[in-house]
Design a protein around this motif. Structure first.
Motif, PDB file in Angstrom:
ATOM      1  N   ALA A   1      38.203  44.937  35.787  1.00 21.66           N
ATOM      2  CA  ALA A   1      38.288  45.690  36.960  1.00 21.66           C
ATOM      3  C   ALA A   1      37.322  45.303  37.865  1.00 21.66           C
ATOM      4  CB  ALA A   1      38.148  47.180  36.563  1.00 21.66           C
ATOM      5  N   LEU A   2      35.980  45.070  37.278  1.00 21.45           N
ATOM      6  CA  LEU A   2      34.912  44.665  38.427  1.00 21.45           C
ATOM      7  C   LEU A   2      35.340  43.263  39.262  1.00 21.45           C
ATOM      8  CD1 LEU A   2      32.049  44.734  39.470  1.00 21.45           C
ATOM      9  CD2 LEU A   2      31.575  43.690  37.421  1.00 21.45           C
ATOM     10  N   ALA A   3      35.782  42.263  38.449  1.00 25.20           N
ATOM     11  CA  ALA A   3      36.077  40.936  38.885  1.00 25.20           C
ATOM     12  C   ALA A   3      37.403  40.940  40.041  1.00 25.20           C
ATOM     13  CB  ALA A   3      36.751  39.875  37.788  1.00 25.20           C
ATOM     14  N   VAL A   4      38.334  41.955  39.839  1.00 25.47           N
ATOM     15  CA  VAL A   4      39.357  41.994  40.817  1.00 25.47           C
ATOM     16  C   VAL A   4      38.963  42.584  41.900  1.00 25.47           C
ATOM     17  CG1 VAL A   4      41.842  43.316  41.052  1.00 25.47           C
ATOM     18  CG2 VAL A   4      41.370  41.890  38.852  1.00 25.47           C
ATOM     19  N   ALA A   5      38.308  43.970  41.876  1.00 27.33           N
ATOM     20  CA  ALA A   5      37.567  44.744  42.728  1.00 27.33           C
ATOM     21  C   ALA A   5      36.538  43.692  43.745  1.00 27.33           C
ATOM     22  CB  ALA A   5      36.684  45.725  42.213  1.00 27.33           C
ATOM     23  N   LEU A   6      35.812  42.522  43.107  1.00 24.58           N
ATOM     24  CA  LEU A   6      34.974  41.854  43.962  1.00 24.58           C
ATOM     25  C   LEU A   6      35.800  40.994  44.664  1.00 24.58           C
ATOM     26  CD1 LEU A   6      32.164  41.265  41.335  1.00 24.58           C
ATOM     27  CD2 LEU A   6      31.959  42.365  43.497  1.00 24.58           C
ATOM     28  N   GLU A   7      36.879  40.350  44.231  1.00 28.80           N
ATOM     29  CA  GLU A   7      37.809  39.372  44.775  1.00 28.80           C
ATOM     30  C   GLU A   7      38.605  39.897  46.019  1.00 28.80           C
ATOM     31  OE1 GLU A   7      40.174  36.596  43.576  1.00 28.80           O
ATOM     32  OE2 GLU A   7      38.718  35.372  42.517  1.00 28.80           O
ATOM     33  N   GLU A   8      39.023  41.273  45.550  1.00 25.05           N
ATOM     34  CA  GLU A   8      39.765  42.132  46.921  1.00 25.05           C
ATOM     35  C   GLU A   8      38.616  42.322  47.941  1.00 25.05           C
ATOM     36  OE1 GLU A   8      41.145  45.545  44.677  1.00 25.05           O
ATOM     37  OE2 GLU A   8      43.020  44.400  44.073  1.00 25.05           O
ATOM     38  N   GLN A   9      37.298  42.491  47.627  1.00 23.65           N
ATOM     39  CA  GLN A   9      36.393  42.729  49.151  1.00 23.65           C
ATOM     40  C   GLN A   9      36.181  41.627  49.466  1.00 23.65           C
ATOM     41  OE1 GLN A   9      33.416  45.106  47.226  1.00 23.65           O
ATOM     42  NE2 GLN A   9      32.200  43.382  47.032  1.00 23.65           N
ATOM     43  N   GLY A  10      36.509  40.421  49.190  1.00 25.20           N
ATOM     44  CA  GLY A  10      36.155  38.981  49.564  1.00 25.20           C
ATOM     45  C   GLY A  10      35.045  38.310  49.218  1.00 25.20           C
ATOM     46  N   THR A  11      34.701  38.723  47.911  1.00 22.19           N
ATOM     47  CA  THR A  11      33.449  37.967  47.082  1.00 22.19           C
ATOM     48  C   THR A  11      34.223  37.087  46.358  1.00 22.19           C
ATOM     49  OG1 THR A  11      32.134  40.090  47.089  1.00 22.19           O
ATOM     50  CG2 THR A  11      31.710  38.047  45.584  1.00 22.19           C
ATOM     51  N   GLU A  12      33.736  35.645  46.330  1.00 23.71           N
ATOM     52  CA  GLU A  12      34.287  34.554  45.133  1.00 23.71           C
ATOM     53  C   GLU A  12      33.723  34.982  43.835  1.00 23.71           C
ATOM     54  OE1 GLU A  12      33.704  29.791  44.789  1.00 23.71           O
ATOM     55  OE2 GLU A  12      33.245  30.946  46.929  1.00 23.71           O
ATOM     56  N   VAL A  13      34.536  34.858  43.147  1.00 24.06           N
ATOM     57  CA  VAL A  13      34.335  35.178  41.660  1.00 24.06           C
ATOM     58  C   VAL A  13      34.637  34.123  40.691  1.00 24.06           C
ATOM     59  CG1 VAL A  13      34.816  37.014  39.840  1.00 24.06           C
ATOM     60  CG2 VAL A  13      34.749  37.695  42.048  1.00 24.06           C
ATOM     61  N   LEU A  14      33.733  33.722  39.733  1.00 28.17           N
ATOM     62  CA  LEU A  14      34.102  33.099  38.537  1.00 28.17           C
ATOM     63  C   LEU A  14      34.110  33.851  37.297  1.00 28.17           C
ATOM     64  CD1 LEU A  14      34.325  30.423  36.823  1.00 28.17           C
ATOM     65  CD2 LEU A  14      31.904  30.100  36.775  1.00 28.17           C
ATOM     66  N   ALA A  15      35.449  34.210  36.735  1.00 29.76           N
ATOM     67  CA  ALA A  15      35.447  35.119  35.760  1.00 29.76           C
ATOM     68  C   ALA A  15      35.546  34.446  34.315  1.00 29.76           C
ATOM     69  CB  ALA A  15      36.728  35.953  35.901  1.00 29.76           C
ATOM     70  N   ILE A  16      34.708  34.580  33.351  1.00 31.10           N
ATOM     71  CA  ILE A  16      34.811  33.852  32.024  1.00 31.10           C
ATOM     72  C   ILE A  16      34.808  34.837  30.915  1.00 31.10           C
ATOM     73  CG2 ILE A  16      33.468  32.300  30.503  1.00 31.10           C
ATOM     74  CD1 ILE A  16      31.676  31.792  33.254  1.00 31.10           C
ATOM     75  N   ASP A  17      35.863  34.539  29.892  1.00 31.18           N
ATOM     76  CA  ASP A  17      36.036  35.117  28.720  1.00 31.18           C
ATOM     77  C   ASP A  17      36.224  34.200  27.545  1.00 31.18           C
ATOM     78  OD1 ASP A  17      36.413  38.312  28.050  1.00 31.18           O
ATOM     79  OD2 ASP A  17      37.539  37.079  26.541  1.00 31.18           O
ATOM     80  N   ASN A  18      36.085  34.572  26.450  1.00 34.47           N
ATOM     81  CA  ASN A  18      36.329  33.689  25.328  1.00 34.47           C
ATOM     82  C   ASN A  18      37.923  34.021  24.846  1.00 34.47           C
ATOM     83  OD1 ASN A  18      36.000  36.208  24.078  1.00 34.47           O
ATOM     84  ND2 ASN A  18      34.365  35.479  22.725  1.00 34.47           N
ATOM     85  N   SER A  19      38.583  34.987  25.295  1.00 31.44           N
ATOM     86  CA  SER A  19      39.835  35.210  24.935  1.00 31.44           C
ATOM     87  C   SER A  19      40.790  34.667  26.028  1.00 31.44           C
ATOM     88  CB  SER A  19      40.033  36.935  24.896  1.00 31.44           C
ATOM     89  OG  SER A  19      41.333  36.949  24.785  1.00 31.44           O
TER      90      SER A  19
END
Length: 219
Positions: A20-38
Motif C-alpha cells: 500500500a505504501l509503495a503504490v501510494a508513493l508512486e501515485e504521488q509521483g515518487t520513484e519507488v524500488l519495491a523489493i520482496d523475497n516472494s
C-alpha cells in the motif's frame, strides 16, 4: 534514478503495509524500488509499480546489486518476520542509507529497530487503530497523531467557544489546544486568528498534546 520532484524511496517488504505504501508513493509521483523475497507478491504488484523486484532482502550483496545503498531513503516494511525486519534494518545501516524508516509490530520491536539505527519507527496498526477509534466514537471527523504526544484533530467545535472571538475563549488556557483553521459550511478551511468567531455548524482544525485533544473531545 531520474528526477520526479520527489526523493526516490526503496520499500523492502510487500505485505499489506509495504505494498500500500509503495503504490501510494508512486501515485504521488515518487520513484519507488519495491523489493520482496516472494515472487508471488512482486508479480501481483508488477502492474501497479514501475520497479518491483524479487530478491533476498536479507542478503547484503543482493541489496548492493540493486543499488539500495544509493538511495537516500528506505522503508523496512517487514512486519511478519521479526528476525528479517531486524536484519534488513541493520543491513541498511551498514549500507549507509541516511534516512531509514522501519515498521514495528510492538514497542519491544520498535526499541530494537531504534537501537540498530533506524531513524524513524512507525506503528501502522496501532496508529490506524487509534485513528479509527476516534472516528468510530463519533466526536471526531478526522484525527492525525503528528508526533508521539501531539495530534491534529478535525472536529465540531465545543459549545464553550461558540459565538466569541477565539482570543476570548478558554480553549487554549483551559484545554491547551489551539484552533488553527475553521471551515464554514461548504467553504474552504481558512486560517484562524484571534478575531475568528466559531459558530454552530462550523468545523475546526485543532492542534495540541494528545491528552488535551482527548479532553476537548470528551467535554
Amino acid at each position: 534514478m531520474g528526477d520526479t520532484g520527489h526523493e526516490p524511496v526503496v520499500v523492502i517488504g510487500l505485505g499489506r503495509f509495504g505494498s500500500a505504501l509503495a503504490v501510494a508513493l508512486e501515485e504521488q509521483g515518487t520513484e519507488v524500488l519495491a523489493i520482496d523475497n516472494s515472487d508471488k507478491r512482486v508479480q501481483g504488484l508488477s502492474a501497479r509499480l514501475t520497479q518491483a523486484v524479487t530478491a533476498d532482502c536479507t542478503d547484503i550483496e543482493a541489496l548492493q546489486q540493486l543499488g539500495v545503498g544509493e538511495f537516500h531513503r528506505a522503508v523496512v516494511a517487514i512486519g511478519d518476520h521479526l528476525e528479517d525486519s531486524i536484519l534488513v534494518t541493520s543491513l541498511l545501516v551498514d549500507l549507509g542509507v541516511p534516512d531509514i524508516w522501519a515498521k514495528a509490530t510492538s514497542t519491544h520491536h520498535g526499541k530494537i529497530l531504534e537501537r540498530l539505527g533506524a531513524h524513524h519507527v512507525v506503528f501502522p496498526e496501532k496508529d490506524m487503530g487509534q485513528r479509527v477509534a476516534h472516528l468510530v466514537s463519533g466526536n471526531v471527523l478526522d484525527y492525525l497523531q503528528v508526533d508521539r504526544d501531539f495530534a491534529l484533530a478535525k472536529l465540531r467545535p465545543p459549545k464553550e467557544i461558540l459565538g466569541v472571538p477565539l482570543a476570548e475563549s478558554t480553549i487554549r488556557s483551559k484545554h491547551g489546544v489551539t484552533v488553527v483553521a475553521v471551515k464554514k459550511g461548504d467553504g474552504p478551511f481558512t486560517y484562524a486568528t484571534n478575531e475568528t468567531v466559531v459558530e454552530r455548524g462550523d468545523v475546526i482544525l485543532a492542534v495540541g498534546p494528545n491528552a488535551d485533544i482527548e479532553h476537548l473531545v470528551d467535554d
